[in-house]
Write an enzyme that holds these catalytic residues in place. Sequence first.
Site, PDB file in Angstrom:
ATOM      1  N   GLY A   1       3.554  -0.384  -5.426  1.00 45.32           N
ATOM      2  CA  GLY A   1       3.776  -1.719  -5.968  1.00 45.32           C
ATOM      3  C   GLY A   1       3.752  -1.705  -7.490  1.00 45.32           C
TER       4      GLY A   1
ATOM      5  N   HIS B   1     -43.991  -4.978  13.574  1.00 44.55           N
ATOM      6  CA  HIS B   1     -44.729  -3.726  13.580  1.00 44.55           C
ATOM      7  C   HIS B   1     -44.430  -2.980  14.867  1.00 44.55           C
ATOM      8  CE1 HIS B   1     -47.974  -0.863  12.989  1.00 44.55           C
ATOM      9  NE2 HIS B   1     -48.319  -1.067  14.262  1.00 44.55           N
TER      10      HIS B   1
ATOM     11  N   GLU C   1       0.854  -1.194   0.000  1.00 46.33           N
ATOM     12  CA  GLU C   1       0.000   0.000   0.000  1.00 46.33           C
ATOM     13  C   GLU C   1       0.882   1.232   0.000  1.00 46.33           C
ATOM     14  OE1 GLU C   1      -3.376   0.969  -0.126  1.00 46.33           O
ATOM     15  OE2 GLU C   1      -2.363   2.903  -0.079  1.00 46.33           O
ATOM     16  N   LYS C   2       0.588   2.173  -0.903  1.00 46.19           N
ATOM     17  CA  LYS C   2       1.453   3.354  -1.012  1.00 46.19           C
ATOM     18  C   LYS C   2       1.197   4.378   0.097  1.00 46.19           C
ATOM     19  CE  LYS C   2      -1.300   5.710  -4.597  1.00 46.19           C
ATOM     20  NZ  LYS C   2      -2.198   6.410  -3.706  1.00 46.19           N
TER      21      LYS C   2
ATOM     22  N   THR D   1      -5.841  -1.658  -6.977  1.00 43.93           N
ATOM     23  CA  THR D   1      -5.381  -0.285  -6.752  1.00 43.93           C
ATOM     24  C   THR D   1      -6.484   0.763  -6.867  1.00 43.93           C
ATOM     25  OG1 THR D   1      -4.646  -0.291  -9.049  1.00 43.93           O
ATOM     26  CG2 THR D   1      -2.970  -0.712  -7.372  1.00 43.93           C
TER      27      THR D   1
ATOM     28  N   CYS E   1     -12.081   4.350   0.209  1.00 48.63           N
ATOM     29  CA  CYS E   1     -13.303   4.191   0.998  1.00 48.63           C
ATOM     30  C   CYS E   1     -13.112   4.650   2.434  1.00 48.63           C
ATOM     31  CB  CYS E   1     -13.741   2.729   0.964  1.00 48.63           C
ATOM     32  SG  CYS E   1     -15.003   2.337   2.172  1.00 48.63           S
TER      33      CYS E   1
ATOM     34  N   GLY F   1     -21.933  17.311 -11.802  1.00 46.31           N
ATOM     35  CA  GLY F   1     -22.272  15.887 -11.828  1.00 46.31           C
ATOM     36  C   GLY F   1     -23.219  15.504 -10.697  1.00 46.31           C
TER      37      GLY F   1
HETATM   38  P1  NAI Z   1     -21.076   9.007 -11.336  1.00 51.82           P
HETATM   39  O1  NAI Z   1     -20.583   8.390 -12.579  1.00 51.82           O
HETATM   40  O2  NAI Z   1     -21.939   8.242 -10.415  1.00 51.82           O
HETATM   41  O3  NAI Z   1     -21.853  10.355 -11.678  1.00 51.82           O
HETATM   42  C1  NAI Z   1     -21.263  11.370 -12.467  1.00 51.82           C
HETATM   43  C2  NAI Z   1     -22.343  12.260 -13.046  1.00 51.82           C
HETATM   44  O4  NAI Z   1     -21.697  13.320 -13.733  1.00 51.82           O
HETATM   45  C3  NAI Z   1     -23.216  11.533 -14.060  1.00 51.82           C
HETATM   46  O5  NAI Z   1     -24.562  11.752 -13.722  1.00 51.82           O
HETATM   47  C4  NAI Z   1     -22.821  12.202 -15.381  1.00 51.82           C
HETATM   48  O6  NAI Z   1     -23.879  12.257 -16.292  1.00 51.82           O
HETATM   49  C5  NAI Z   1     -22.384  13.594 -14.921  1.00 51.82           C
HETATM   50  N1  NAI Z   1     -21.499  14.293 -15.861  1.00 51.82           N
HETATM   51  C6  NAI Z   1     -20.499  13.754 -16.614  1.00 51.82           C
HETATM   52  N2  NAI Z   1     -19.893  14.732 -17.356  1.00 51.82           N
HETATM   53  C7  NAI Z   1     -20.513  15.889 -17.055  1.00 51.82           C
HETATM   54  C8  NAI Z   1     -20.340  17.261 -17.469  1.00 51.82           C
HETATM   55  N3  NAI Z   1     -19.398  17.604 -18.358  1.00 51.82           N
HETATM   56  N4  NAI Z   1     -21.157  18.205 -16.951  1.00 51.82           N
HETATM   57  C9  NAI Z   1     -22.121  17.875 -16.052  1.00 51.82           C
HETATM   58  N5  NAI Z   1     -22.313  16.602 -15.618  1.00 51.82           N
HETATM   59  C10 NAI Z   1     -21.517  15.622 -16.105  1.00 51.82           C
HETATM   60  O7  NAI Z   1     -19.751   9.526 -10.610  1.00 51.82           O
HETATM   61  P2  NAI Z   1     -19.428  10.037  -9.144  1.00 51.82           P
HETATM   62  O8  NAI Z   1     -20.621  10.550  -8.439  1.00 51.82           O
HETATM   63  O9  NAI Z   1     -18.258  10.917  -9.325  1.00 51.82           O
HETATM   64  O10 NAI Z   1     -18.986   8.713  -8.404  1.00 51.82           O
HETATM   65  C11 NAI Z   1     -17.891   7.941  -8.885  1.00 51.82           C
HETATM   66  C12 NAI Z   1     -18.079   6.497  -8.559  1.00 51.82           C
HETATM   67  O11 NAI Z   1     -18.035   6.283  -7.173  1.00 51.82           O
HETATM   68  C13 NAI Z   1     -19.398   5.966  -9.057  1.00 51.82           C
HETATM   69  O12 NAI Z   1     -19.215   4.709  -9.636  1.00 51.82           O
HETATM   70  C14 NAI Z   1     -20.229   5.863  -7.811  1.00 51.82           C
HETATM   71  O13 NAI Z   1     -21.191   4.841  -7.892  1.00 51.82           O
HETATM   72  C15 NAI Z   1     -19.197   5.595  -6.748  1.00 51.82           C
HETATM   73  N6  NAI Z   1     -19.649   6.116  -5.479  1.00 51.82           N
HETATM   74  C16 NAI Z   1     -20.622   5.480  -4.807  1.00 51.82           C
HETATM   75  C17 NAI Z   1     -21.127   5.975  -3.645  1.00 51.82           C
HETATM   76  C18 NAI Z   1     -22.196   5.253  -2.966  1.00 51.82           C
HETATM   77  O14 NAI Z   1     -22.471   4.131  -3.309  1.00 51.82           O
HETATM   78  N7  NAI Z   1     -22.880   5.850  -2.002  1.00 51.82           N
HETATM   79  C19 NAI Z   1     -20.623   7.209  -3.052  1.00 51.82           C
HETATM   80  C20 NAI Z   1     -19.621   7.807  -3.845  1.00 51.82           C
HETATM   81  C21 NAI Z   1     -19.161   7.265  -5.003  1.00 51.82           C
END
Ligand code: NAI
Length: 461
Positions: free
Chosen positions: A115, A440, A33-34, A143, A42, A180
């Site tokens: 690594g 309930h 792990e770096k 990674t 996470c 986003g």
């Molecule tokens: P995401 O891929 O879930 O959402 C990114 C959003 O940005 C999308 O709705 C996309 O349409 C939008 N987007 C892309 N380019 C854009 C632009 N130029 N202008 C405006 N909107 C744009 O990515 P996010 O939220 O960054 O999360 C990354 C990863 O981490 C995902 O796979 C997510 O599921 C995961 N994650 C999960 C969490 C959870 O389960 N609670 C919490 C945080 C992250």
Amino acid sequence: MPDFDVIVIGAGPGGYVAAIRAAQLGLAVACVEKEPTLGGTCVRVGCIPSKVLLESSERFVMARDQLAEHGVVVGDVSLDLTTMMRRKDAVVKSNTDGVAYLFKKHGIERFTGVGELQGRGHVVVRHEDGDTELHAEHVILATGSSVAPLAGVEVDGERVITSDHAIALSEVPGHLVVIGAGAIGLELGCVWARLGAKVTVLEYLDRVLPTMDAEISREAKKVFTRQGLDIRTGAAVRGTKRTKQGVSVSVEGASPVKADVALLATGRVPNVEGLGLVAAGVATDDQGFVQVDAHLRTSLEGVYAIGDLIRGPMLAHRAEDDGVAVVERIATGAGHVDYDLVPNVVYTEPEIASVGKTEEQLKEAGIAYRKGTFPYQANGRARAMAATEGKVKLLADKESDRLLGAHIIGARAGDLISELTAAMAFHATSEDVARVSHPHPTLAEVVREAALAVDGRALHI
Ligand code: NAI
């Protein structure tokens, strides 16, 4: 002779869980792990710190706006952000320390450094004091991922930030623009909105949380708009520019949005740089993900890849499941992940959770289904909790009644989804869930009522 049976590169939820399981199975394990602490994105800068801030900011809103209706009178409520952040750091530390304790307990040998794969069974760890050569029969690449860059957007950690910075701001921004509307944008947007920032969310597509069921997405947009977020869908961000006072975010076909801080949250990309994949002969695809087969084997024998490094949902629990499956296969010959049943949770308030197929996916696949929905509004416990927003939506095969998808927006959705995930793992029908006794008064009754609603038999509506 190899020094170890397994070398794991990366100690995020995928890597550290793989290491623990491998040690439990009697394998000699090294984990590289770096970072100086274990737990990966996470634990250090992702799921855990964001959940701490979501919990703390929710309590702030509760004290400020919601306790009065319960007859609980509090004086002036004010924010002590330093203490909130200190508590977050302490929770993160207890988790990273916890992983270190588990490594010790299981006799996992930890190497701090970067690594790099040198070929089959051979890893070099680059660290301040030089290089350490490691050999093993099996190597697991874990990674993870980092924030995806967006053309025209230069992250400076001050005016243009990522989630890494958004969990550690020293003051509440006056106006935060979130680029986003995925899980990261909405979770962190909600944190700062609760703490007093004006929050504008710019989403390229026509809905928030675009991978979720569309009905739930629509509901989510309404709920967050009511909470004060200015959500603009169909807004493609084309760049950011630092200004004297802050940042200007340009949006295609619309006026730029001026703000104090912009949060880039448009996805993540796999961390393959510096891993030595090309030289070692590990194939990646056109988006940089490591290519694996159904057993998570890469193109190089004895080398596996898991978690965010490969295609599929970038979720901690999925990475953990990958890690366990790989080492169980190495040690016992059997190990499996059901990728159709990986639940997805967004930890806003209310929470949003889903598992299985969305209604749109069923329509597209031409699968006939029945749908049952039930609102929290009609649940006694939800009323007692003043948490009446949201619904449970279940989708079942029209012929067999087998559950195909479950979607929840509402309080504790992230906990409630597990009953449905388990039910689906055992090929349950909506009738099965409806016939199970649910205590309930609990929110779980909303799940049962939605199952009854599939057959038009909900009781409390
Ligand atoms: P995401 O891929 O879930 O959402 C990114 C959003 O940005 C999308 O709705 C996309 O349409 C939008 N987007 C892309 N380019 C854009 C632009 N130029 N202008 C405006 N909107 C744009 O990515 P996010 O939220 O960054 O999360 C990354 C990863 O981490 C995902 O796979 C997510 O599921 C995961 N994650 C999960 C969490 C959870 O389960 N609670 C919490 C945080 C992250």
